[in-house]
Design a protein around this motif. Structure first.
Motif, short mmCIF file in Angstrom:
data_model
loop_
_atom_site.label_atom_id
_atom_site.label_comp_id
_atom_site.label_asym_id
_atom_site.label_seq_id
_atom_site.Cartn_x
_atom_site.Cartn_y
_atom_site.Cartn_z
N SER A 83 69.19 70.27 46.47
CA SER A 83 68.58 68.94 46.41
C SER A 83 67.62 68.73 47.56
O SER A 83 67.62 69.45 48.55
CB SER A 83 69.66 67.86 46.43
N SER A 84 66.78 67.70 47.39
CA SER A 84 65.91 67.25 48.47
C SER A 84 66.55 66.03 49.09
O SER A 84 67.34 65.32 48.46
CB SER A 84 64.52 66.92 47.95
N THR A 85 66.25 65.79 50.34
CA THR A 85 66.80 64.65 51.05
C THR A 85 65.64 63.81 51.59
O THR A 85 64.53 64.32 51.75
CB THR A 85 67.70 65.12 52.22
N PRO A 86 65.85 62.55 51.92
CA PRO A 86 67.11 61.81 51.82
C PRO A 86 67.40 61.41 50.39
O PRO A 86 66.76 61.90 49.46
CB PRO A 86 66.85 60.58 52.70
N TRP A 87 68.37 60.50 50.20
CA TRP A 87 68.73 60.06 48.87
C TRP A 87 67.51 59.49 48.17
O TRP A 87 66.66 58.86 48.77
CB TRP A 87 69.83 59.00 48.94
N GLY A 88 67.45 59.72 46.87
CA GLY A 88 66.29 59.30 46.11
C GLY A 88 65.39 60.47 45.79
O GLY A 88 64.41 60.34 45.06
N GLY A 89 65.72 61.65 46.34
CA GLY A 89 64.97 62.86 46.04
C GLY A 89 65.45 63.48 44.74
O GLY A 89 66.15 62.85 43.95
N ALA A 92 69.17 69.60 41.61
CA ALA A 92 69.35 70.67 40.62
C ALA A 92 70.72 71.28 40.81
O ALA A 92 71.27 71.27 41.92
CB ALA A 92 68.26 71.73 40.78
N SER A 93 71.29 71.82 39.74
CA SER A 93 72.60 72.46 39.86
C SER A 93 72.71 73.61 38.86
O SER A 93 72.02 73.63 37.83
CB SER A 93 73.73 71.44 39.62
N PHE A 94 73.59 74.56 39.19
CA PHE A 94 73.78 75.75 38.36
C PHE A 94 75.27 76.05 38.25
O PHE A 94 76.01 75.92 39.22
CB PHE A 94 73.07 76.96 38.97
N GLY A 95 75.69 76.49 37.07
CA GLY A 95 77.08 76.87 36.87
C GLY A 95 77.41 78.18 37.55
O GLY A 95 76.54 78.96 37.94
N ALA A 96 78.71 78.46 37.65
CA ALA A 96 79.19 79.63 38.38
C ALA A 96 78.65 80.94 37.85
O ALA A 96 78.38 81.88 38.61
CB ALA A 96 80.72 79.66 38.35
N ASN A 97 78.45 81.06 36.53
CA ASN A 97 78.05 82.33 35.93
C ASN A 97 76.54 82.51 35.82
O ASN A 97 76.09 83.50 35.24
CB ASN A 97 78.67 82.46 34.53
N ALA A 183 72.21 75.30 33.62
CA ALA A 183 71.46 74.79 34.76
C ALA A 183 71.00 73.37 34.42
O ALA A 183 70.75 73.05 33.25
CB ALA A 183 70.25 75.66 35.07
N TYR A 184 70.92 72.52 35.44
CA TYR A 184 70.50 71.13 35.25
C TYR A 184 69.47 70.78 36.32
O TYR A 184 69.61 71.17 37.49
CB TYR A 184 71.70 70.18 35.37
N PHE A 185 68.43 70.03 35.92
CA PHE A 185 67.41 69.57 36.87
C PHE A 185 67.07 68.13 36.50
O PHE A 185 66.78 67.84 35.33
CB PHE A 185 66.13 70.40 36.76
#
Length: 219
Positions: A83-89, A92-97, A183-185
């Protein structure tokens, strides 16, 4: 000086494995997470993790971006959070596999200068043979020829904004699907990062795959 004792660890697995090339890369195993973290560390990202907790926490030199690699027990939990900071940025996230080489397509772009303009994501997928559709609500969807790999930009359940997702999901034969990785963005994610992820997702270059050459102990 007392010699360091041998301690079995997955971090040493690369010495007991035979590496071979796997293609397409979106069907590769998760691989070695250091493919992602070492590049960031080499670029000056600081390790801010708690040594007594099983996670990795990295922050960019200017503290504008962070990466957290943290195991979670949830079946579809996201082990990687960027993620970008501060809050409001953006986030993104990715699963373990998720293959490390695919994640690196995203994180490596963080280390390069931001290009002028916003690149389009879909042409790279279409050039690789993916089908592309857009509906009347503005939802966009691309599918790999294998039928199990997708990337889309769609409205959230509330309909207030859009989000990006990518995943590989195998049909169960019972009308459902078993997700291999995801993956999520959020829609604030810079387009050049998404474009780099998409380009790496369809890169025909093989991904290194490890095969165990010696028995792995079962605890």
């Amino acid at each position: 000086m007392t010699p360091r004792p041998y301690i079995a660890s997955q971090a040493d697995d690369l010495w007991s494995r035979m590496w071979c090339d796997t293609t397409p890369r979106h069907l590769a195993s998760p691989g070695d997470p250091r493919h992602v973290t070492q590049a960031l560390r080499a670029a000056g990202w600081k390790n801010l993790g708690d040594p007594d907790f099983p996670h990795v926490v990295l922050a960019s030199p200017d503290y504008q971006h962070t990466l957290v690699l943290e195991p979670t027990p949830e079946t579809y939990g996201s082990w990687w959070r960027i993620s970008s900071t501060p809050w409001g940025g953006w986030h993104a996230s990715f699963g373990a596999n998720t293959p490390a080489e695919v994640i690196a397509g995203f994180t490596d772009a963080l280390l390069r200068p931001t290009p002028e303009g916003e690149p389009d994501i879909w042409p790279a997928l279409q050039a690789a043979g993916w089908t592309y559709e857009r509906d009347e609500r503005g939802n966009e969807h691309a599918r790999h020829p294998d039928g199990i790999t997708t990337m889309e930009r769609s409205a959230t359940l509330t309909g207030d904004h859009f989000a990006w997702t990518a995943e590989v999901a195998l049909p169960t034969g019972l009308g459902g699907h078993h997700r291999l990785w995801h993956a999520y963005f959020d829609d604030r994610t810079p387009r050049h990062l998404l474009a780099s992820f998409a380009a790496d997702l369809v890169d025909p270059a093989p991904s290194p795959e490890a095969a165990t050459t010696s028995p792995t102990p079962t605890w």
